[in-house]
Design an enzyme around this catalytic site. Sequence first.
Site, short mmCIF file in Angstrom:
data_model
loop_
_atom_site.label_atom_id
_atom_site.label_comp_id
_atom_site.label_asym_id
_atom_site.label_seq_id
_atom_site.Cartn_x
_atom_site.Cartn_y
_atom_site.Cartn_z
CE LYS B 76 -3.93 1.97 2.64
NZ LYS B 76 -4.78 1.80 3.84
CB SER B 151 -8.10 3.63 2.92
OG SER B 151 -7.27 2.99 3.87
CB SER B 175 -8.46 0.80 5.75
OG SER B 175 -9.16 2.02 5.75
#
Lengths: 95, 486, 484
Positions: B76, B151, B175
């Site tokens: 990420k 997210s 997330s």
Amino acid sequence: MALEDSHVRRAAHLARLAVSDDQASDFVEDLSRILDMVDQLQGVNTDGVAPLAHPLDATQRLRADEVTETDQRDTFQRCAPAVENGLYLVPRVVE
Amino acid sequence: MHDKTLTELAQALDSGELSSRELTDHYLQRIEQADASLNSFITVTAEQARAQADAADQARANGNAGWLTGLPLALKDIFCTQGVKTSCGSRMLDNFTAPYDATVVEKFKAAGTVSLGKTNMDEFAMGSSNENSYYGPVKNPWDLSAVPGGSSGGSAAAVAAGLTPAALGTDTGGSIRQPAAFCGITGLKPTYGRVSRYGMIAYASSLDQAGPMARSASDCAHLLNVMAGHDVRDSTSVARGVPDYAETLNAPLSGLKIGLPKEYFGDGLDPEVEKAIREAVSVYESLGATVRDVSLPHTHYAIPAYYVIAPAEASSNLSRFDGVRFGHRCENPSDLIDLYKRSRAEGFGEEVQRRILIGTHTLSEGFFDAYYTKAQKVRRLIRQDFLDAFEDVDVLMGPASPTPAFDLGAKKDPVSMYLQDIYTIAVNLAGIPGISVPAGFVGRRPVGLQILGTHFAEAQLLNVAHQFQQATDWHLQRPATAEESV
Amino acid sequence: MQWETVIGLEVHVQLATHSKIFSGASTAFGAEPNSQACAVDLGLPGVLPVLNEQAVAMAVQFGLAVHADIPEVSVFDRKNYFYPDLPKGYQTSQMYHPIVGPGEVEITLDDDTTKQIRIHHAHLEEDAGKSLHEDFHGMTGIDLNRAGTPLLEIVSEPDMRSAKEAAAYLKAIHSIVTYLGISDGNMAEGSMRCDVNVSVRPKGQEAFGTRAEIKNVNSFRFVEKAIAFEVERQIELIEDGGKVIQETRLFDPERDETRSMRTKEEANDYRYFPCPDLLPVVLDQAYLDHLRSQLPELPAEKRERFQQALGLSAYDASVLSASRDMAEYFEEVHHVCGDVKQAANWVQGELSGALNRESLSIADSPVSAVQLGELVQRVLDDTINGKAAKQVFQALWHGEGASADAIIEAKGLKQVTDTGAIETMIDQVIADSPAQVAQYRDAEPEKRGKMIGYFVGQVMKASRGTANPQQVNGLLKDKLDALL
């Protein structure tokens, strides 16, 4: 607790965010709805409940007082917008 | 090749059937081919990946290979990676090349993994749909008109689409678990403090936690083996032994006590999602578990408490982005205040600004006690709900999200977006671990079963999830996007 | 109207740790700009703080030294504001649960009376960087080397009633922190900085007047001057029918005045909240006991002992205990020479005079305590007289010999105490001064005492200063009186 335009403008100033008049009124609307939702908290009885800042009841660990870092100025300043003579530059600060 | 789990790929590398370089080239090609439609990567580090793969092959030839050596994964874009752009999904950091590696990144480098690149995400991890990225939304590989969740949407979509066998995500209010559910993969949020936060760009420090996202619970166990552990650079990381999470995957579940929080099966839950979850629970019963209803009475207050605490911490954490030492700086500032205000207004997207403003407002004079202190008290009650429940049951189960993935652009109002996280957000406030595993579909869109355990119960969660995946094949289903052959 | 001044001080003390409070970067003074600002100090994305154990220990030592409560739990908070020398946009400090609770400090005033000044609390925090305003094309340069240096902010109660008391308090804090070795106390380098809160009220009134905060008053002298100016300003203002407004003012040492910092923005709202990156600091009793057992003798205790056990006057005791270096020097001189009075006189007289003249601190004295002690010993055992002793001291100061004995030997300064030798010199002087002898003889008896000085001088001159002056005096008197 009703949110007013002045609250948003004050928060924007404290947070150093440039906000246009149009944006400010959008923010007032959005933030009001969020805070209305948040206001449900006032319905919870929290008498005698201590605030919880961290999910684990852990305590601070201490680090030995040793110098472990070396000079990496050049590396760190490679991503800086404006530097001169090793200093970060900002518009003149008036004391 | 790309429909294999990490475990299978590890065996293929070990047997010499496949080299890390071949594997890496294959995934890089997959990304090149499929990511134009998904937008799951912000940065692809092909050159570095090939070099790492060659080094891994060399290490293996020298007999120095560990379990993960040579396996590719994606990060990420919230993890700092030395010499590689680290944007956090924000214009603010579009020009930021991190000068150091996050602890988690260091650990995977040391384990010999190959980094394919940095995945897309909601800006500064603020969002539940991945529509808040400066780099554009990510599409759900199961249905390109749907969001992948957020997210960690890029990580989830990339794994689901077979662009990487595994990825790292972070979870502040759901997330990892919610995008894992939306994309039909397995995602684990560990106990707060289990994984170092050093080098992971902070959103809400007392809630953020990194975790693995992969095709199976078994894969997540192997990734967590590398990630977990104390870090002297993170005061909030826990100095506690790390078990071998892979070792206990096959423990039998007979006698397992499952609690179903009644608040997780109430209004707002999509009936088809509920059906899938209830069926999953019945699979557990067939494996010898017992099920009972429990209550988490303060569930309803988790979102309100979160939207005080997280924005408050974020408003302070994001103050360092001021256009002075790194990140975006506006053109020709007239003075210092102008430099700050325009750099930040230009650098941050709307949702980030919204949360900064909420946090600034709720912390300010006259509001602090009514909002922040109150929310912290409610936070204690929420944690107590879980601790009380775990007195009676071993794990809690329920949906990871009230609905399957929704359509891109469907949720314009921030509050309706926030309510998406109703089942995931309390977990972060309490600091307990949670995992989402694929448990069926509503139409083409996956459903995630969320399993929660008490603090540091990761081994148990992985065991419980793995046993489900031994009995079902939801986690093996692939979207059509992943079928295209290379 | 009679006015009373009310003063409270906030003293920021840089703690003498090797590394910063939350990072492993060096705290050494004077490095190249930003060469000692590591990733944590710069607030790079993703970095986290870890607390320095020595900063905690030093804060606690201070607390113990001022008899303060040390709470079991203390917590770090964030103070949020934007400033270019504050890299993270917040300062990590302690607002609600400081590491040191209420305590007190004894100050000694010029008339040797003492007064207790209460400490409200002391808390740990990180220092900011520095803004350099030299011209960078109209820009300001930021050096973050100092960012993250540990500070102990010591906040007094508004217990001081005059500029002198405030200065005495600042000196007391200075001597405590330097005794403890937790700070170098170097005010010129900013190791100790002081904000002064000043208000005035009509004598007898209980309620405090509105206060002004004077920032960055960085020497003992400036504290007195800044307060003196500010008190006068406030009284004048009120007597002219005006009102003191609560504001921050800056002391201008060039003009000896304070002026309003109006350029700063309107009332700040620092939005303090507990720092989520740091956990509560918990100190147990065993830890406190351990630190207590390591405490050195503190200035107040030393002063007390100097008076009680050594019999020094309150004034001498106060001067000699003002700094740890001074006290240790004095005690060494005393130890070597064995005489309290002489040791005190030499340290406060000849030595302090020489140090002041050359602006040296006692730690940098060219004459060591042992050297001075041996010199005093030679005075005490009559090896040299007082005049020669000063010569020996000068020689030691200028490095002309390794010890008093070596210099006495080399310069032939050994005192002549042989009566026969002195008598021979006296006889010669009397023989050479018939006119003075005649004057002496004809003078009124009560004036003769004064006239003897001439003869003493001549004899001392003849002995090149080495004759014992008392002996010379006595023998001369006998011989002259025999001529009457």
